[in-house]
Each structure stands twice: as C-alpha cells, then as structure tokens.
Scaffold this motif. Structure first.
Motif, PDB file in Angstrom:
ATOM      1  N   VAL A 166     117.746  39.719  74.709  1.00  0.00           N
ATOM      2  CA  VAL A 166     117.216  38.897  75.799  1.00  0.00           C
ATOM      3  C   VAL A 166     116.098  38.037  75.227  1.00  0.00           C
ATOM      4  CG1 VAL A 166     116.221  38.864  78.103  1.00  0.00           C
ATOM      5  CG2 VAL A 166     117.734  40.748  77.425  1.00  0.00           C
ATOM      6  N   THR A 167     116.249  36.733  75.352  1.00  0.00           N
ATOM      7  CA  THR A 167     115.219  35.781  74.932  1.00  0.00           C
ATOM      8  C   THR A 167     114.978  34.806  76.074  1.00  0.00           C
ATOM      9  OG1 THR A 167     116.706  34.076  74.075  1.00  0.00           O
ATOM     10  CG2 THR A 167     116.155  35.894  72.581  1.00  0.00           C
ATOM     11  N   GLY A 168     113.968  33.972  75.921  1.00  0.00           N
ATOM     12  CA  GLY A 168     113.782  32.907  76.876  1.00  0.00           C
ATOM     13  C   GLY A 168     114.947  31.930  76.837  1.00  0.00           C
ATOM     14  N   THR A 169     115.089  31.130  77.872  1.00  0.00           N
ATOM     15  CA  THR A 169     116.232  30.225  77.987  1.00  0.00           C
ATOM     16  C   THR A 169     116.052  28.944  77.182  1.00  0.00           C
ATOM     17  OG1 THR A 169     115.255  29.299  79.991  1.00  0.00           O
ATOM     18  CG2 THR A 169     116.845  31.081  80.274  1.00  0.00           C
ATOM     19  N   GLY A 185     115.600  35.453  81.055  1.00  0.00           N
ATOM     20  CA  GLY A 185     116.582  35.000  80.085  1.00  0.00           C
ATOM     21  C   GLY A 185     117.992  35.143  80.603  1.00  0.00           C
ATOM     22  N   TRP A 186     118.915  34.480  79.912  1.00  0.00           N
ATOM     23  CA  TRP A 186     120.317  34.465  80.341  1.00  0.00           C
ATOM     24  C   TRP A 186     120.914  35.868  80.419  1.00  0.00           C
ATOM     25  CZ3 TRP A 186     120.321  29.878  82.101  1.00  0.00           C
ATOM     26  CH2 TRP A 186     119.955  28.757  81.365  1.00  0.00           C
ATOM     27  N   LEU A 187     120.435  36.789  79.602  1.00  0.00           N
ATOM     28  CA  LEU A 187     121.037  38.124  79.531  1.00  0.00           C
ATOM     29  C   LEU A 187     120.272  39.172  80.333  1.00  0.00           C
ATOM     30  CD1 LEU A 187     121.933  38.179  75.721  1.00  0.00           C
ATOM     31  CD2 LEU A 187     123.496  37.815  77.643  1.00  0.00           C
ATOM     32  N   GLN A 188     119.337  38.761  81.169  1.00  0.00           N
ATOM     33  CA  GLN A 188     118.511  39.743  81.861  1.00  0.00           C
ATOM     34  C   GLN A 188     119.306  40.574  82.870  1.00  0.00           C
ATOM     35  OE1 GLN A 188     115.567  37.186  83.990  1.00  0.00           O
ATOM     36  NE2 GLN A 188     116.514  37.966  85.852  1.00  0.00           N
ATOM     37  N   GLY A 189     120.401  40.043  83.369  1.00  0.00           N
ATOM     38  CA  GLY A 189     121.212  40.828  84.299  1.00  0.00           C
ATOM     39  C   GLY A 189     121.796  42.060  83.650  1.00  0.00           C
ATOM     40  N   ARG A 190     122.033  41.991  82.357  1.00  0.00           N
ATOM     41  CA  ARG A 190     122.572  43.146  81.639  1.00  0.00           C
ATOM     42  C   ARG A 190     121.484  44.059  81.083  1.00  0.00           C
ATOM     43  NH1 ARG A 190     127.811  42.943  81.532  1.00  0.00           N
ATOM     44  NH2 ARG A 190     128.926  40.951  81.597  1.00  0.00           N
ATOM     45  N   HIS A 191     120.376  43.469  80.619  1.00  0.00           N
ATOM     46  CA  HIS A 191     119.427  44.267  79.840  1.00  0.00           C
ATOM     47  C   HIS A 191     117.989  44.251  80.351  1.00  0.00           C
ATOM     48  CE1 HIS A 191     122.697  44.574  77.019  1.00  0.00           C
ATOM     49  NE2 HIS A 191     122.718  43.265  76.808  1.00  0.00           N
ATOM     50  N   TYR A 400     118.962  33.939  88.281  1.00  0.00           N
ATOM     51  CA  TYR A 400     119.584  34.826  87.304  1.00  0.00           C
ATOM     52  C   TYR A 400     120.171  36.050  88.006  1.00  0.00           C
ATOM     53  CZ  TYR A 400     116.256  32.307  84.300  1.00  0.00           C
ATOM     54  OH  TYR A 400     115.530  31.344  83.651  1.00  0.00           O
ATOM     55  N   SER A 401     121.125  36.697  87.353  1.00  0.00           N
ATOM     56  CA  SER A 401     121.502  38.020  87.833  1.00  0.00           C
ATOM     57  C   SER A 401     120.340  38.971  87.522  1.00  0.00           C
ATOM     58  CB  SER A 401     122.800  38.481  87.188  1.00  0.00           C
ATOM     59  OG  SER A 401     122.749  38.355  85.785  1.00  0.00           O
ATOM     60  N   THR A 402     120.177  40.002  88.325  1.00  0.00           N
ATOM     61  CA  THR A 402     118.950  40.805  88.248  1.00  0.00           C
ATOM     62  C   THR A 402     119.192  42.307  88.087  1.00  0.00           C
ATOM     63  OG1 THR A 402     118.858  40.979  90.675  1.00  0.00           O
ATOM     64  CG2 THR A 402     117.680  39.131  89.661  1.00  0.00           C
ATOM     65  N   GLN A 403     120.431  42.729  87.875  1.00  0.00           N
ATOM     66  CA  GLN A 403     120.687  44.172  87.807  1.00  0.00           C
ATOM     67  C   GLN A 403     119.850  44.865  86.724  1.00  0.00           C
ATOM     68  OE1 GLN A 403     122.930  41.795  88.224  1.00  0.00           O
ATOM     69  NE2 GLN A 403     124.844  42.514  89.128  1.00  0.00           N
ATOM     70  N   GLY A 404     119.767  44.248  85.549  1.00  0.00           N
ATOM     71  CA  GLY A 404     118.993  44.851  84.473  1.00  0.00           C
ATOM     72  C   GLY A 404     117.513  44.886  84.758  1.00  0.00           C
ATOM     73  N   VAL A 405     117.026  43.892  85.478  1.00  0.00           N
ATOM     74  CA  VAL A 405     115.606  43.845  85.859  1.00  0.00           C
ATOM     75  C   VAL A 405     115.309  44.916  86.895  1.00  0.00           C
ATOM     76  CG1 VAL A 405     113.781  42.400  86.809  1.00  0.00           C
ATOM     77  CG2 VAL A 405     115.563  41.375  85.366  1.00  0.00           C
ATOM     78  N   ASP A 406     116.185  45.030  87.884  1.00  0.00           N
ATOM     79  CA  ASP A 406     116.000  46.003  88.960  1.00  0.00           C
ATOM     80  C   ASP A 406     116.090  47.445  88.456  1.00  0.00           C
ATOM     81  OD1 ASP A 406     115.860  43.834  90.652  1.00  0.00           O
ATOM     82  OD2 ASP A 406     117.930  43.999  91.336  1.00  0.00           O
ATOM     83  N   ALA A 407     116.806  47.642  87.357  1.00  0.00           N
ATOM     84  CA  ALA A 407     117.017  49.005  86.854  1.00  0.00           C
ATOM     85  C   ALA A 407     115.768  49.605  86.230  1.00  0.00           C
ATOM     86  CB  ALA A 407     118.152  49.006  85.828  1.00  0.00           C
ATOM     87  N   VAL A 408     114.763  48.791  85.954  1.00  0.00           N
ATOM     88  CA  VAL A 408     113.520  49.266  85.340  1.00  0.00           C
ATOM     89  C   VAL A 408     112.520  49.593  86.446  1.00  0.00           C
ATOM     90  CG1 VAL A 408     111.608  48.647  83.812  1.00  0.00           C
ATOM     91  CG2 VAL A 408     113.946  47.907  83.273  1.00  0.00           C
ATOM     92  N   ASP A 409     111.858  50.722  86.321  1.00  0.00           N
ATOM     93  CA  ASP A 409     110.860  51.167  87.294  1.00  0.00           C
ATOM     94  C   ASP A 409     109.803  50.083  87.491  1.00  0.00           C
ATOM     95  OD1 ASP A 409     108.933  52.429  88.829  1.00  0.00           O
ATOM     96  OD2 ASP A 409     108.553  54.052  87.402  1.00  0.00           O
ATOM     97  N   ALA A 410     109.611  49.645  88.727  1.00  0.00           N
ATOM     98  CA  ALA A 410     108.685  48.556  89.036  1.00  0.00           C
ATOM     99  C   ALA A 410     107.251  48.877  88.651  1.00  0.00           C
ATOM    100  CB  ALA A 410     108.760  48.211  90.519  1.00  0.00           C
ATOM    101  N   GLU A 411     106.903  50.161  88.580  1.00  0.00           N
ATOM    102  CA  GLU A 411     105.528  50.541  88.252  1.00  0.00           C
ATOM    103  C   GLU A 411     105.310  50.734  86.758  1.00  0.00           C
ATOM    104  OE1 GLU A 411     104.186  53.844  90.563  1.00  0.00           O
ATOM    105  OE2 GLU A 411     104.635  52.883  92.485  1.00  0.00           O
TER     106      GLU A 411
END
Length: 508
Positions: A166-169, A185-191, A400-411
């Motif tokens: 995952v890098t910046g766009t 980044g473009w790959l944030q939905g996955r990672h 962006y897709s956000t599944q990978g972002v959401d999967a990380v604990d917000a705190e």
C-alpha cells in the motif's frame, strides 16, 4: 538578530569539511537566543556529515530546487538546506539545530500544503531526497524503505520482484509523507492504510537520539497517524504482499454539471453501497473547467477503476451510462498505470512545481448527499468561472474500498477516521498575488467545505491531515475523543517538550 557577523564563505567551509557545497558568495552565521553558535561549531558540524551530504545556502544553484515546496501559500522560510546522505547525518543535523536553537523541518515529497508550515520563518530544511532505496527481506514478507523514497520507486521496485504494498496514489509524493498521517492508497481495501503496513521505524527524535519504534514502543500508536509531530523517519520496514492481480481496468465517464445530483446518487447506490463498496472497486471523480467541452461550467470526470479485469464489470458502469455522459473511455493495463489514468503520474501537472498556491480544504464523509453535491457544484462553478483567479482549481472526490481499513482496531493508531468512506477536497489553485487573494481562496474553500459538512448532518468535521488547510484544529485532524487528545498531548510532552516538530499540523 538571528543572523549576525559572517561565517566563512560556503566555499571555504566546503574545502575544510569536504562537504559538497556549490560555489557561492553566500556567507552567514547563526546567532540564536541565548546560545550563540560560533564558526567553530559549524565547522565541527560540517566535519560530522558524511562525504555525500550536501549543503546549500541562499543564492547557490540548487538552493531553490531543494527548498521550495509544491504550494507557495504560507510555505516555510529556510536559510540553509541540508541533504543528508546517511541516517547519522540526520542525527547530526538535529543535534546542531538543538545546540544552536535553530528551527528545522524535514522535507520529503513537498506536497503537504498546510499553512502552519508558514510559522517557520527561518531555519534548516532537512531534505531527505538522498535517503532513497528499497531492500526486500529474504523471506519476501517485508521491505525496508529509506525515509526519502519516492512512491513510484517503491512501487516499481516491488513490482519487479512480483510484490506490492500500500502506497500513496500520487507517484511523485514520498512514501513516508502520507504514511505518517495515515495514508490512503489504491490497495487499502485489501490491506489497510499505508500506516497499517508498518513493522518498525527508525526515527530521529527531537533530542537528536535515534530510536527504533515498533509495537513495543509507546510511540507506535502516535507514529501511525500523527507521526509528523514526533520525529524524522530515516527508514521504515513495511509489510509487502504477492501481486494478486496484474491486470486493472478503468472506465472514465465525463458529465456536464446538470447531472451532478443523479450522478452522486448513483454513486451511493451502485458503488458505495452503505459502506460495502466492493474490495476491487475504486471510484474517483474530479470537477474542473474544460471550456472547449462545456463553456457554461465545470465538467465532471468520473472514474470507475477495477482490479483483476480487462474491462470494468458492466454491473458498475451501466447505471452511469444511463445518465447520459458526454463521453465514455475504457482502458486497461496494470496497477502501475492507475496513477497515469487519474492524472497523478510523475509527468502529470500536479507533480510539477509551478510556483502556484495549492491549498486544499479536506473533509471526510460516510456517503454523498446529492442535494449538497448540487449546491456545491453551483458554488464551485461560481468561484471558478470566467477570468476568476481560481479558474484552474480542481475539486477532488476520492472513494476507496475500505474493508482493509475497517479491519484494523480504530483505537490502535492515532489515525482517527476509519469509519469514513469518502475523502473530498477542493484544490484552490492560483497564482500568488498577496494576502487579499489568499484570504479570498481561504473563504471560498471553507464555504465549499461547509456545504458538505452541513449536508452531512454531523456536528464534528473530520479532516485528512495530509490535505489540511491549516485552520481545522487538532480535533479535526486527530480525532475528537478526549482520550485521543490526552494521549497525543502526553506523548508530545514526553518526546518533544520544546515543540521542535510543531510546524506540520501540530498536535500541541
């Protein structure tokens, strides 16, 4: 006065210290507060730098190149620019700056345009350009990235090894700059976000010490979202992944402004899907003036990008065809083509330093409000019409897709806004023309951002620190929860009590 007497000429310093300095008549001495520094102090400093470090003073060839930022609005003023070539060079720069009470600021991709940078009215620029390179671990699970590495270099190096991260766009932006503020980044939905990829960081702290920061450090939380406040990263070890799909596709649709309400309602219905945007789909759009296509108002360029296909799935594109676009342009290629398709490749206009003022006014949103989008379009069209000094401005909508972002604990990190699905910002681009024009740009940018904020129905305004204008405040940048603010303040007090890292969106 900060600058008094004369330091031996830069050329003399170069001979004595074997530090590459371009010939110049510039000469200077630092006198700071109650701790003046002598010529001897700077001679010793020069000797401490590696042979490949470079030092530039005003008037030297290269000083402007390595000191100017992408946005000319409220940019920092510097009197010496140093290009460290080693990790230890960064340590020595921070130590001499502390000893002489000289402000300093790390420069990387130069694209952060927050106006708080203008608080630096003298000092040392630490340009990390020479700290560049990527080393892939033997097991292929991680890579170590030097602190000044450009995003494109990282992408290309990993691609050749059949890896990606995952890098910046934007290709011309550094890897670390966006990462320290979370980083999309473009790959944030996955990672996940760029900052979610950190394994460890090598950081020069405010006191000039070098520290490895990892999950066992109390700074780990802060470096992932508010890292600009705590040190200069000389290198970072990150997670990397096998390339999942080599093929990507895009469909670019152009619309006139009368379609704005229906267009963003369709984006809600067929792409955003109440926060369930498919992991392989990215949706961006730009508004900008293109009078040869529509002389009456900005056009809307709408991108639907899909991973792992040669043609974007009609299930995503046909609802937008039905709205009657001016044009439809499909393309296919690889991951390395996406930035070019969206106008942010190395040779694209946003990657050129043209001396323009480039303030942005970001806001995060969970979804589009079509009525607010319609009102916003009218405001943007009015602000940029005809001979307006802001006619070259751009409105950016990043979905962006956000599944990978959401999967990380917000705190678990200082990045505070994982629940949001859209990043939106006007880029008010104009030729600098004095305080009145700057004030007008600020007013227009905030008026447009407030249309979106009011349309969201939220009390809080969530903003992206990497796009920040500078007037949003610490809660908008780093989160409204008291515990977040308290934790940041405590870490700032512990690691930077004198506020040495307080020019870029300061947390305290």
């Amino acid at each position: 006065m900060r600058w008094t007497n004369l330091l031996a000429s830069a050329a003399t310093w170069a001979v004595a210290a074997a530090v590459p300095v371009v010939e110049s008549d510039a000469s200077m001495a630092f006198i700071a507060g109650s701790r003046p520094c002598s010529i001897l102090d700077f001679w010793k400093f020069a000797l401490s730098l590696s042979k490949d470090a470079e030092v530039y003073f005003p008037g030297m060839t290269g000083f402007n190149q390595f000191s100017q930022r992408w946005s000319a609005l409220e940019s920092p003023s510097v009197n010496i620019t140093v290009l460290p070539a080693t990790e230890n060079d960064v340590v020595e720069i921070v130590r001499i700056a502390n000893h002489c009470n000289i402000p300093f600021l790390a420069y990387n991709g130069l694209h952060g345009s927050v106006t708080t940078l203008g608080r630096m009215d003298w000092g040392i620029a630490v340009n990390l350009k020479k700290l560049s390179g990527v080393s892939i671990a033997g097991d292929g699970q991680t890579a170590t990235v030097a602190g000044g590495t450009n995003s494109k270099l990282l992408i290309d190096t990993l691609w050749e090894a059949e890896k990606q991260a995952v890098t910046g766009t934007c290709e011309c932006v550094s890897y670390m700059g966006p990462a320290l503020g979370g980083g999309h980044g473009w790959l944030q939905g996955r990672h996940g976000l760029i900052a979610d990829q950190f394994v460890s960081l090598r950081v020069v702290l405010a006191d000039g010490t070098l520290k490895t920061v990892d999950a066992n450090s109390d700074l780990w939380w802060a470096m992932r979202g508010a890292g600009h406040n705590f040190g200069i990263v000389t290198s970072v070890t990150i997670k990397i992944f096998p390339i999942e799909h080599t093929n990507w596709a895009i469909e670019t649709l152009m619309f006139t402004g009368d379609k704005v309400k229906a267009l963003y309602q369709a984006a809600n219905d067929y792409i955003l899907k109440n926060g369930d945007q498919p992991v392989d789909i990215i949706n961006w759009s730009y508004w900008f003036n293109l009078p040869q296509v529509d002389p009456n108002g900005p056009v809307i360029e709408f991108y639907i990008i899909q991973e792992g296909v040669d043609v974007v799935d009609p299930a995503y594109t046909e609802p937008f065809h039905a709205l009657g676009p001016i044009s439809i342009t499909p393309k296919n290629g690889t991951y390395r083509d996406v930035s070019g398709w969206t106008g942010i490749a190395m040779d694209s206009p946003p990657c050129q330093n043209a001396g323009m003022a480039n303030p942005r006014f970001p806001i995060y949103l969970p979804t589009y409000n079509p009525d607010a989008q319609e009102e916003l379009y009218k405001a943007f069209a009015s602000a940029t019409a005809g001979s307006s000094p802001f006619a070259g401005s751009l409105f950016m909508f990043e979905g962006y897709s956000t599944q990978g972002v959401d999967a990380v604990d917000a705190e678990s990190s200082a990045y505070a806004y994982r629940e949001d699905n859209l990043l939106i910002a006007p880029l008010m681009q104009y030729t600098p023309a004095g305080p009145e024009r700057d004030a007008e740009a600020k007013k227009l940018g905030n008026v447009m951002r407030n249309i979106l904020h009011e349309g969201s129905g939220r009390a809080e305004m969530h903003t992206y620190v990497n796009y920040a204008y500078g007037d949003e405040g610490v809660k908008a940048w780093y989160g409204y929860e008291d515990w977040r603010q308290d934790r940041l303040q405590a870490l700032k007090t512990k690691y930077d009590p004198k506020g040495r890292f307080s020019f870029y969106a300061p947390a305290a």
